[in-house]
Design a protein around this motif. Structure first.
Motif, PDB file in Angstrom:
ATOM      1  N   ALA A  94       0.856  -1.186   0.000  1.00 28.52           N
ATOM      2  CA  ALA A  94       0.000   0.000   0.000  1.00 28.52           C
ATOM      3  C   ALA A  94       0.894   1.238   0.000  1.00 28.52           C
ATOM      4  CB  ALA A  94      -0.883  -0.023   1.242  1.00 28.52           C
ATOM      5  N   THR A 163      -8.775   0.026  -2.303  1.00 28.36           N
ATOM      6  CA  THR A 163      -8.071  -0.844  -1.338  1.00 28.36           C
ATOM      7  C   THR A 163      -8.911  -1.085  -0.086  1.00 28.36           C
ATOM      8  OG1 THR A 163      -5.865  -0.181  -2.086  1.00 28.36           O
ATOM      9  CG2 THR A 163      -6.025  -0.916   0.193  1.00 28.36           C
ATOM     10  N   SER A 167      -9.479  -4.898   0.155  1.00 28.92           N
ATOM     11  CA  SER A 167      -8.349  -5.475   0.878  1.00 28.92           C
ATOM     12  C   SER A 167      -8.440  -5.236   2.384  1.00 28.92           C
ATOM     13  CB  SER A 167      -7.069  -4.857   0.307  1.00 28.92           C
ATOM     14  OG  SER A 167      -5.952  -5.528   0.775  1.00 28.92           O
ATOM     15  N   SER A 168      -8.850  -4.027   2.772  1.00 28.69           N
ATOM     16  CA  SER A 168      -9.067  -3.768   4.207  1.00 28.69           C
ATOM     17  C   SER A 168     -10.382  -4.376   4.669  1.00 28.69           C
ATOM     18  CB  SER A 168      -9.125  -2.256   4.491  1.00 28.69           C
ATOM     19  OG  SER A 168      -7.915  -1.637   4.154  1.00 28.69           O
TER      20      SER A 168
END
Ligand SMILES: NC(=O)c1ccc[n+]([C@@H]2O[C@H](COP(=O)([O-])OP(=O)(O)OC[C@H]3O[C@@H](n4cnc5c(N)ncnc54)[C@H](OP(=O)(O)O)[C@@H]3O)[C@@H](O)[C@H]2O)c1
Length: 276
Positions: A94, A163, A167-168
């Motif tokens: 990231a 993200t 992803s989070s």
């Protein structure tokens, strides 16, 4: 094609497991390196890949290399390596930009934001390719990523917001569910916390299957659950009142964290230029 993985933490291990589980690669096509070798040796008991002695060796042996260290470790590590010009360098970190990567590697570079759910071959991998990535290299990368679930090409402008969604989100879902379970126990202390957590986890699984198998969108699902004039409707009103501000706050703080990371990465690049 040989695939290199540098860093075998949560993401590096997910890539090993997801690639092998999907069959897109065999362990024999993987060459890995982790700072703490025992971690690689433990994982090798299940996936008989090659363990390199150094990160440099991974880059020498692999056609595409996923660098899976923490964001602030990526550039310092890459600066110590002599990267073969034809090697496709893929960072999963990231905040590390294509420009950061192109500044340290003269060959093709891409940025991928994977997700822990890809270990189950579901979820969304985000990706953006640099200018030097040829159509053939892009196709190779896409073949690997689609084996892990869906792959979405996104601009670097939107990758940070995306993200959070892809992803989070598994971690955020877990945080939401934990708060949900704790509130239930505050309401009814005779209910055990673990029981409340198990109820929610099973309900989450069932909800995901309903969304998929019935092809429901979120609004249709709400209609199926919230009986007109019933109980769920009241709960949804509370969410409508409180959640928009909470999610605006969440995006604001995660954006600020991305900005801080990028500033520290730029500082590293500026210091490097100063040293030369
Ligand atoms: N976790 C996620 O869900 C997720 C999702 C998308 C993107 N990412 C990105 O993925 C990257 C890794 O995150 P993570 O959660 O997997 O972190 P992590 O669990 O802390 O793993 C980092 C790994 O890198 C290894 N490492 C550190 N320096 C190294 C070096 N010089 N050479 C080789 N290996 C080295 C560490 O080795 P040791 O065993 O010695 O500690 C550790 O195994 C981050 O940049 C993050 O932004 C993470």
């Amino acid at each position: 094609m040989y695939i290199g993985i540098i860093g075998l933490g949560s993401m590096g291990q997910m890539l090993v497991k997801g690639f092998c589980k999907s069959g897109v690669v065999t362990p024999g096509e993987l060459v890995v390196f982790n700072r703490t070798r025992e971690k690689a040796e433990r994982l090798r008991q299940e996936y008989p890949f090659a363990i390199a002695s150094t990160a440099q060796e991974v880059c020498q042996r692999a056609d595409i290399v996923f660098i899976c260290t923490k964001p602030l470790d990526v550039l310092p590590l890459l600066k110590t390596l002599d990267l073969p010009a034809e090697m496709h360098l893929v960072s999963v970190a990231a905040g590390v930009t294509l420009a950061d990567l192109e500044a340290v590697h003269a060959g093709p570079v891409s940025k991928v934001i994977p997700t822990v759910t890809s270990q189950e071959l579901r979820g969304v991998s985000l990706y953006a390719c640099g200018r030097r990535v040829t159509p053939a290299l892009r196709a190779d990368l896409l073949r690997l990523l689609t084996a892990l679930g869906n792959a979405e090409e996104v601009s670097e402008e939107s990758i940070e917001t995306a993200t959070i969604l892809t992803s989070s989100a598994p971690g955020l879902f877990a945080g939401i569910l934990d708060a949900f379970a704790r509130a239930a126990v505050r309401q009814s202390p005779e209910l055990e916390l673990d029981t409340a957590r198990r109820m929610l986890a099973e309900t989450l699984m069932g909800t995901a299957l309903l969304l998929e198998n019935e092809r429901l969108d979120f609004h249709r699902l709400i209609e199926r659950v919230a009986t007109k004039g019933g109980i769920t409707e009241e709960g949804l009103r509370v969410l409508d009142r409180t959640l928009p501000a909470a999610f605006d706050d969440l995006f604001a703080v995660t954006k600020a964290k991305h900005a801080l990371l990028k500033e520290r990465l730029q500082q590293f690049s500026r210091n490097e230029k100063g040293d030369r």
